[in-house]
Structure formats: C-alpha cells, structure tokens
Design a protein around this motif. Sequence first.
Motif, mmCIF file in Angstrom:
data_model
loop_
_atom_site.group_PDB
_atom_site.id
_atom_site.type_symbol
_atom_site.label_atom_id
_atom_site.label_comp_id
_atom_site.label_asym_id
_atom_site.label_seq_id
_atom_site.Cartn_x
_atom_site.Cartn_y
_atom_site.Cartn_z
ATOM 1 N N LYS A 46 -33.506 -14.423 4.897
ATOM 2 C CA LYS A 46 -33.065 -14.857 6.237
ATOM 3 C C LYS A 46 -32.483 -16.269 6.155
ATOM 4 C CE LYS A 46 -36.212 -16.710 9.065
ATOM 5 N NZ LYS A 46 -35.891 -18.076 9.524
ATOM 6 N N SER A 102 -32.375 -22.279 14.647
ATOM 7 C CA SER A 102 -31.589 -22.496 13.419
ATOM 8 C C SER A 102 -30.107 -22.226 13.649
ATOM 9 C CB SER A 102 -32.108 -21.604 12.298
ATOM 10 O OG SER A 102 -32.486 -20.372 12.827
ATOM 11 N N ARG A 146 -38.055 -30.020 17.187
ATOM 12 C CA ARG A 146 -37.072 -29.677 16.142
ATOM 13 C C ARG A 146 -35.863 -30.603 16.318
ATOM 14 N NH1 ARG A 146 -38.149 -24.575 13.769
ATOM 15 N NH2 ARG A 146 -36.534 -24.814 12.201
ATOM 16 N N ILE A 177 -32.612 -33.058 15.703
ATOM 17 C CA ILE A 177 -31.427 -32.887 14.839
ATOM 18 C C ILE A 177 -30.788 -34.239 14.539
ATOM 19 C CG2 ILE A 177 -30.944 -30.496 15.568
ATOM 20 C CD1 ILE A 177 -28.728 -31.666 17.404
ATOM 21 N N PHE A 221 -34.472 -37.692 4.920
ATOM 22 C CA PHE A 221 -35.422 -36.677 4.462
ATOM 23 C C PHE A 221 -34.584 -35.500 3.956
ATOM 24 C CE2 PHE A 221 -39.420 -34.441 4.376
ATOM 25 C CZ PHE A 221 -39.065 -33.107 4.572
ATOM 26 N N PRO A 222 -34.971 -34.842 2.877
ATOM 27 C CA PRO A 222 -34.151 -33.733 2.365
ATOM 28 C C PRO A 222 -34.216 -32.523 3.299
ATOM 29 C CG PRO A 222 -36.147 -33.962 1.057
ATOM 30 C CD PRO A 222 -36.154 -35.085 2.034
ATOM 31 N N VAL A 228 -33.236 -29.250 5.091
ATOM 32 C CA VAL A 228 -32.444 -28.072 4.706
ATOM 33 C C VAL A 228 -31.251 -27.917 5.642
ATOM 34 C CG1 VAL A 228 -32.501 -25.548 4.521
ATOM 35 C CG2 VAL A 228 -34.426 -26.917 3.674
ATOM 36 N N ILE A 245 -44.486 -30.749 6.123
ATOM 37 C CA ILE A 245 -43.093 -30.555 6.560
ATOM 38 C C ILE A 245 -42.965 -30.493 8.071
ATOM 39 C CG2 ILE A 245 -41.021 -29.125 6.322
ATOM 40 C CD1 ILE A 245 -41.925 -30.458 3.693
ATOM 41 N N PHE A 246 -43.805 -29.699 8.733
ATOM 42 C CA PHE A 246 -43.724 -29.577 10.198
ATOM 43 C C PHE A 246 -44.958 -30.174 10.855
ATOM 44 C CE2 PHE A 246 -39.835 -27.481 10.974
ATOM 45 C CZ PHE A 246 -39.594 -26.671 9.882
ATOM 46 N N ARG A 273 -43.991 -16.924 10.760
ATOM 47 C CA ARG A 273 -44.876 -16.852 9.579
ATOM 48 C C ARG A 273 -46.330 -16.740 10.015
ATOM 49 N NH1 ARG A 273 -40.756 -15.377 6.415
ATOM 50 N NH2 ARG A 273 -39.049 -16.819 6.668
HETATM 51 C C1 EPZ Z 1 -35.330 -24.638 7.382
HETATM 52 O O1 EPZ Z 1 -35.542 -25.170 8.686
HETATM 53 C C2 EPZ Z 1 -35.852 -23.201 7.442
HETATM 54 N N1 EPZ Z 1 -35.089 -22.436 8.420
HETATM 55 C C3 EPZ Z 1 -37.326 -23.206 7.824
HETATM 56 O O2 EPZ Z 1 -37.782 -21.855 7.784
HETATM 57 C C4 EPZ Z 1 -38.096 -24.006 6.772
HETATM 58 O O3 EPZ Z 1 -39.446 -24.069 7.153
HETATM 59 C C5 EPZ Z 1 -37.510 -25.421 6.690
HETATM 60 O O4 EPZ Z 1 -36.091 -25.355 6.398
HETATM 61 C C6 EPZ Z 1 -38.171 -26.237 5.588
HETATM 62 O O5 EPZ Z 1 -38.020 -25.594 4.363
HETATM 63 C C7 EPZ Z 1 -33.863 -21.970 8.062
HETATM 64 O O6 EPZ Z 1 -33.391 -22.194 6.970
HETATM 65 C C8 EPZ Z 1 -33.135 -21.156 9.080
HETATM 66 P P1 EPZ Z 1 -35.676 -29.083 7.903
HETATM 67 P P2 EPZ Z 1 -34.891 -26.611 9.076
HETATM 68 O O7 EPZ Z 1 -34.458 -29.628 8.559
HETATM 69 O O8 EPZ Z 1 -33.569 -26.743 8.465
HETATM 70 C C9 EPZ Z 1 -37.562 -32.650 10.460
HETATM 71 C C10 EPZ Z 1 -38.924 -19.955 8.556
HETATM 72 O O9 EPZ Z 1 -40.117 -19.733 8.785
HETATM 73 N N2 EPZ Z 1 -36.169 -32.950 10.867
HETATM 74 O O10 EPZ Z 1 -35.773 -29.109 6.411
HETATM 75 O O11 EPZ Z 1 -35.019 -26.757 10.545
HETATM 76 C C11 EPZ Z 1 -38.030 -31.321 11.041
HETATM 77 O O12 EPZ Z 1 -38.533 -31.505 12.357
HETATM 78 C C12 EPZ Z 1 -38.291 -21.260 9.005
HETATM 79 O O13 EPZ Z 1 -38.148 -19.168 7.948
HETATM 80 C C13 EPZ Z 1 -35.923 -34.117 11.587
HETATM 81 O O14 EPZ Z 1 -36.829 -34.892 11.905
HETATM 82 O O15 EPZ Z 1 -35.935 -27.591 8.360
HETATM 83 C C14 EPZ Z 1 -39.105 -30.905 10.078
HETATM 84 O O16 EPZ Z 1 -40.301 -31.573 10.405
HETATM 85 C C15 EPZ Z 1 -39.262 -22.151 9.749
HETATM 86 N N3 EPZ Z 1 -34.642 -34.391 11.962
HETATM 87 C C16 EPZ Z 1 -38.588 -31.428 8.727
HETATM 88 O O17 EPZ Z 1 -37.597 -32.425 9.050
HETATM 89 C C17 EPZ Z 1 -33.591 -33.563 11.628
HETATM 90 O O18 EPZ Z 1 -32.428 -33.877 11.981
HETATM 91 C C18 EPZ Z 1 -37.945 -30.351 7.856
HETATM 92 O O19 EPZ Z 1 -36.940 -29.800 8.600
HETATM 93 C C19 EPZ Z 1 -33.876 -32.381 10.909
HETATM 94 C C20 EPZ Z 1 -35.170 -32.104 10.530
#
Ligand code: EPZ
Length: 420
Positions: free
Chosen positions: A24, A95, A123, A125, A163-164, A166, A331-332, A375
Amino acid sequence: MNHQKLIIEGGRRLQGEIAVQGAKNSLLPLLAATVLCDGVATLHNCPRITDADAAFRILDCLGCKCCRECSVVTVDAAKMANNQVPEALMQEMRSSIVFLGAILGRCGSCRWSTPGGCELGPRPIDYHVESLKQMGVEVVQEAGYMNFTAPKGIRGAKIALPFPSVGATENVMLAATTAEGVTEIHNAAREPEITDLAEFLNKCGARIAGAGGSTVVVEGVPKLSGAEHTVISDRIVTATYMCCAAITRGELLLSRTKQDDLSPILPLFRKMGCSVYTYDKDKIYINARKALRAPGKIVTHVHPGFPTDAQAPLMALTTVLPGTTIFEENIFESRYKHAAELGRLGAKINVRERIAVVEGVPRLSGAKVSSTDLRGGAALVTAGLACEGITTVGEIQHIDRGYEAIEDALRSVGAKIIRK
Ligand code: EPZ
C-alpha cells in the motif's frame, strides 16, 4: 452506516501458504507519480485495498483515466484537466498529501485543506510545506486552506529534512522530478517504498540517484513518459501474517515477499524462538511450533530500524508470550490505541506516553473489540486467532484500507474467520 465486522473462532493453528500482496505504501506514491506522466503508466501487483480505491477516485477527479484489470492498473494522465483534489478525499485519506508534490510538478498550483489529526495523532505537513517553499512554491494560508502556487516555476533546491519523513521525501522527489535544476534531499527517508518510487520515476525518464540512502539527488527533466512497473511486496502485511503464524504456534510459507525489506523483523522472530528460513528469491518460511518467549525490548525507528507499522501486530503476539516486552514508539505520538482493545481480550498492557509494557498471559479470551486504526485492527485480528472462544472485531473498514481480503488469506491457511 453499519460497518462490517470479522468474527473469529480462535485456537486453530495456521498452516499453509499465503502469497503476499503489493505494498500500500508504495502503490499510493506511485499512483501520485502517474500525474507527472504524459503517457500511460502500467502498475502490476496492485493490492485490492480501499486506500487504492480512494487514490483512483482522486486521479479520476483530476481528469486522469484509470483502469484496473485484476492486479494491473493503468493510468493515463495525458488529459489531466484539474488540479484540485476534493476535500472529502483529502480528509478520507491523510496520505493523499503525496498527490500535492505531483500536482504542483504538473500544474504549478494546488489548494490543500490544512490537515487535522488522525487516529495516530496530529499529522502535520510542515516538513512538506517548508521544503516546497525552498523550491519556489508560495503558500498562502486562508481559513482552513493552503494555496500553493509557483509563479516562477518550481526550481531545484538543497533541502535538509528535520526528520526523515517518508511523505515529505516522496513529495519533494515528485515536485523535483520536472523542476528546473537539481534538488538534493538530505536526511531523506530510506524506506523501501522510496526506492520503489525512484525506480518507477527513472523508468519514466526521471534522473534520480541515491534513493534508499540519506541523500537523494534529483536532476529535473522537462517531462516524463509513461512506464510499466511492478509494485514491491508489502513488508508490513508480511510481518503481520508472521505474527498470525507465531501466535497460533503454526507454520506458514509466505511467497511473493521482498525478503531484504524484512531484515529489521526476521531476527526478532528468531529471538522469540521461531524457526525462520528465507529461500528462492521471494519466500519466507516461519515455524512457531516450539515454545516461544518474549523478545525483550522493541524500539521503533525509521528504516532500516524496526518499522512503526509492525508495532501493533507484534504487540498482539507478545501478549501471550511468557515474559515482559517493552515497546518504545518513536515515530507517532499516539500509536497505542489498540492496547486498550487488546486488554478487553485479557492482555496485560501498561501504556505511558511512548512506552508500552506487555506482561505475557497464558491465554486470551474472545470478546467484542473495535478496530482503532489500520494496524491496530490487524493486531486485534492477530490476537483473535489465539483467543479462546469467539472474537468479534468491529470497524474493519480500517483494516480494509491496507489488507487485501484479510479473512480470505487467513481462512486459506486454517483460520475460522468470517466477515459479517
Ligand atoms: C508513512 O506515513 C506511511 N504511510 C505510514 O504508514 C508510516 O507509518 C510512516 O510513513 C512512517 O514509516 C504511507 O506511506 C502512505 P512520516 P507518513 O512523514 O509519510 C511527523 C500505515 O500504517 N511529521 O514519515 O505520514 C509525523 O507526524 C501508515 O501503513 C511531521 O511532524 O509518515 C510522524 O510523527 C501509518 N511533519 C513522523 O513525522 C511533517 O511534515 C513520521 O511521519 C511530516 C511528518
């Protein structure tokens, strides 16, 4: 609206083979990337999940032609006529934000509703927005919206992500692919889905190097053609079914897997006492017939660390392993909502902020529980397989977002599970 539920009669050992679905978290950015293509893109191994359906609806609203034949999806964005994603679809799927970079790359402007929270906590951005601004994108906030424009076009920039992330890495890659000049993304996410996206974009004529590492370099090109690509296997679904095998003390052969992506996970199953073998290119065999023990401490990290998405299913497994397991979710902000529901099945879990402590219990007992998120829902199904008696898992629309026909997969290897 009456939501469906899964009814599980626990206590049956799983045994057999499951062919794992496409990922996904790779399919969604790949579908966003098709917006940049001026020819037909063909994606193989697309899972039948509702998040994919939501992405198809977004592409349809943008004027792209989407067709699905079994697990093959074709997208023709040549006649894309609109740069606006309907707000309802933005809200339905957080997403969907990954479409922002692609729409800006194609159309140069887009309006996005300011994101709220979701079941995993806020969440934000901000990393996405700040990076796009460095690429010449202007953002005007108004009541509940952000208006993105690029009056002088999108230009390459040197981006250092705090922060890395995704999603932020994917959005910058997508916006940079047809930008003027070179973009460097430092502290980029290294998840396998990033590499899959870069491979597809390069097949379409992009010039992306370094994906999978911490520095990704994108040299802008004038336009992208279409291409044919196979979506990588879903590493989180693979990990989930391994948890199902282990909690029922069964044995499963998982085929169509991407073994390397499980490198943070396979050693953990061996540490718990499972026999785990990988062979051919795509097979993982797990045998959990021996007595298992708690794995100790599980700390979620960005890739190549232990993935946050596998935390909930693994927590379900540890509830019945003798000993104490300590989870640290980095992470979250709030990704333990499933703990209370697991507690209704008899699990002993103590949550304090980012730490959850699980004391293994001899057995769980079936009850009515409700999925809190994707999950978390998978975790409840995993636990239900080991409960004495009947477990009813409600609100399974969360699970259907990312698991293709989870009840069919589990029934095919001996589980007693029906959808109602
Ligand atoms: C992706 O979400 C995945 N979703 C998530 O999978 C996964 O848990 C996550 O990466 C981490 O691996 C998709 O790929 C569609 P992040 P994403 O940006 O991109 C904070 C699942 O169950 N953050 O790496 O949203 C954020 O709040 C889903 O399949 C900011 O603060 O994750 C989080 O705490 C859930 N500011 C952390 O970074 C931002 O601008 C990681 O988020 C962006 C993110």
